[in-house]
Design a protein around this motif. Structure first.
Motif, mmCIF file in Angstrom:
data_model
loop_
_atom_site.group_PDB
_atom_site.id
_atom_site.type_symbol
_atom_site.label_atom_id
_atom_site.label_comp_id
_atom_site.label_asym_id
_atom_site.label_seq_id
_atom_site.Cartn_x
_atom_site.Cartn_y
_atom_site.Cartn_z
ATOM 1 N N VAL A 57 0.842 -1.196 0.000
ATOM 2 C CA VAL A 57 0.000 0.000 0.000
ATOM 3 C C VAL A 57 0.877 1.246 0.000
ATOM 4 O O VAL A 57 2.029 1.215 0.426
ATOM 5 N N LEU A 58 0.295 2.342 -0.464
ATOM 6 C CA LEU A 58 0.970 3.631 -0.442
ATOM 7 C C LEU A 58 0.360 4.459 0.689
ATOM 8 O O LEU A 58 -0.865 4.582 0.787
ATOM 9 N N TYR A 59 1.222 4.987 1.553
ATOM 10 C CA TYR A 59 0.755 5.838 2.643
ATOM 11 C C TYR A 59 1.794 6.937 2.878
ATOM 12 O O TYR A 59 2.957 6.647 3.118
ATOM 13 N N GLU A 60 1.362 8.172 2.740
ATOM 14 C CA GLU A 60 2.230 9.347 2.920
ATOM 15 C C GLU A 60 3.537 9.212 2.132
ATOM 16 O O GLU A 60 4.630 9.338 2.677
ATOM 17 N N ASN A 61 3.394 8.938 0.841
ATOM 18 C CA ASN A 61 4.516 8.854 -0.106
ATOM 19 C C ASN A 61 5.521 7.752 0.199
ATOM 20 O O ASN A 61 6.675 7.827 -0.208
ATOM 21 N N MET A 62 5.106 6.725 0.911
ATOM 22 C CA MET A 62 5.956 5.585 1.227
ATOM 23 C C MET A 62 5.154 4.319 0.972
ATOM 24 O O MET A 62 3.947 4.278 1.235
ATOM 25 N N TYR A 63 5.810 3.283 0.453
ATOM 26 C CA TYR A 63 5.148 1.999 0.246
ATOM 27 C C TYR A 63 5.392 1.096 1.452
ATOM 28 O O TYR A 63 6.498 1.048 1.990
ATOM 29 N N TYR A 64 4.336 0.400 1.871
ATOM 30 C CA TYR A 64 4.383 -0.539 2.991
ATOM 31 C C TYR A 64 3.839 -1.877 2.517
ATOM 32 O O TYR A 64 2.871 -1.927 1.771
ATOM 33 N N VAL A 65 4.451 -2.963 2.997
ATOM 34 C CA VAL A 65 4.005 -4.307 2.643
ATOM 35 C C VAL A 65 3.305 -4.924 3.852
ATOM 36 O O VAL A 65 3.749 -4.747 4.986
ATOM 37 N N CYS A 66 2.207 -5.621 3.612
ATOM 38 C CA CYS A 66 1.485 -6.306 4.687
ATOM 39 C C CYS A 66 2.279 -7.543 5.097
ATOM 40 O O CYS A 66 2.639 -8.359 4.255
ATOM 41 N N VAL A 67 2.544 -7.677 6.404
ATOM 42 C CA VAL A 67 3.323 -8.810 6.895
ATOM 43 C C VAL A 67 2.544 -9.702 7.860
ATOM 44 O O VAL A 67 3.042 -10.746 8.275
ATOM 45 N N MET A 79 -5.259 0.972 12.116
ATOM 46 C CA MET A 79 -3.976 1.639 12.367
ATOM 47 C C MET A 79 -3.286 1.946 11.048
ATOM 48 O O MET A 79 -3.266 1.115 10.138
ATOM 49 N N THR A 80 -2.713 3.122 10.943
ATOM 50 C CA THR A 80 -2.021 3.507 9.713
ATOM 51 C C THR A 80 -0.756 2.658 9.539
ATOM 52 O O THR A 80 -0.157 2.211 10.523
ATOM 53 N N PRO A 81 -0.346 2.429 8.300
ATOM 54 C CA PRO A 81 0.803 1.548 8.042
ATOM 55 C C PRO A 81 2.102 1.991 8.721
ATOM 56 O O PRO A 81 2.942 1.152 9.024
ATOM 57 N N ASP A 82 2.267 3.275 8.964
ATOM 58 C CA ASP A 82 3.514 3.739 9.576
ATOM 59 C C ASP A 82 3.643 3.344 11.051
ATOM 60 O O ASP A 82 4.748 3.327 11.594
ATOM 61 N N VAL A 83 2.543 2.968 11.694
ATOM 62 C CA VAL A 83 2.592 2.560 13.109
ATOM 63 C C VAL A 83 2.083 1.133 13.343
ATOM 64 O O VAL A 83 2.337 0.559 14.394
ATOM 65 N N ALA A 84 1.379 0.567 12.391
ATOM 66 C CA ALA A 84 0.827 -0.787 12.548
ATOM 67 C C ALA A 84 1.927 -1.838 12.459
ATOM 68 O O ALA A 84 2.797 -1.763 11.592
ATOM 69 N N THR A 85 1.867 -2.822 13.355
ATOM 70 C CA THR A 85 2.869 -3.902 13.339
ATOM 71 C C THR A 85 2.641 -4.870 12.192
ATOM 72 O O THR A 85 3.518 -5.672 11.880
ATOM 73 N N TYR A 86 1.487 -4.829 11.560
ATOM 74 C CA TYR A 86 1.193 -5.748 10.462
ATOM 75 C C TYR A 86 1.597 -5.198 9.101
ATOM 76 O O TYR A 86 1.367 -5.825 8.073
ATOM 77 N N PHE A 87 2.214 -4.019 9.079
ATOM 78 C CA PHE A 87 2.818 -3.463 7.872
ATOM 79 C C PHE A 87 4.292 -3.213 8.130
ATOM 80 O O PHE A 87 4.702 -2.931 9.253
ATOM 81 N N GLN A 88 5.091 -3.297 7.070
ATOM 82 C CA GLN A 88 6.519 -3.015 7.167
ATOM 83 C C GLN A 88 6.880 -2.033 6.065
ATOM 84 O O GLN A 88 6.435 -2.176 4.918
ATOM 85 N N LYS A 89 7.688 -1.030 6.393
ATOM 86 C CA LYS A 89 8.135 -0.062 5.400
ATOM 87 C C LYS A 89 8.853 -0.817 4.292
ATOM 88 O O LYS A 89 9.644 -1.715 4.546
ATOM 89 N N PHE A 90 8.575 -0.442 3.041
ATOM 90 C CA PHE A 90 9.027 -1.254 1.926
ATOM 91 C C PHE A 90 9.855 -0.483 0.901
ATOM 92 O O PHE A 90 10.934 -0.896 0.548
#
Length: 104
Positions: A57-67, A79-90
């Motif tokens: 996913v794209l969130y605030e100009n950064m891509y995050y992968v669901c883990v 929870m937004t991807p930048d703080v959720a433990t189920y997403f990782q900065k990608f």
């Protein structure tokens, strides 16, 4: 098709399989902007037609992968991807694979 060349430019299409040390992973599926409450897949379960996609996913100009789909479901995906433990900065760009190929 993973890459499409147009006028000498390589662009990323929807799905990118990740291969690390000879082990194939789930194909990545860039699903666009993050949406609160929407279910995302971590590549460990059937997402569509028997394919185990791992969503990006794209969130605030950064891509995050669901883990971790299970954790996201427990949280109802709020929870937004930048703080959720189920997403990782990608990655910073959707052309991350093309950028790596061109750089090397």
């Amino acid at each position: 098709m993973l890459f499409k060349a147009t006028n000498g430019t390589i662009t990323l299409t929807e799905y990118v399989p990740i291969i690390r040390s000879g082990i194939k992973g789930s194909p990545l599926r860039i699903v666009g902007a993050w949406t609160s409450g929407k279910k995302y897949y971590d590549g460990k379960r059937d997402a569509e037609n028997g394919i185990f996609y791992q969503d990006v996913v794209l969130y605030e100009n950064m891509y995050y992968v669901c883990v971790n789909t299970d954790s996201g479901e427990s949280d109802h995906w709020v929870m937004t991807p930048d703080v959720a433990t189920y997403f990782q900065k990608f990655a910073v760009t959707e052309n991350f694979v093309a950028d790596k190929i061109i750089a090397n």
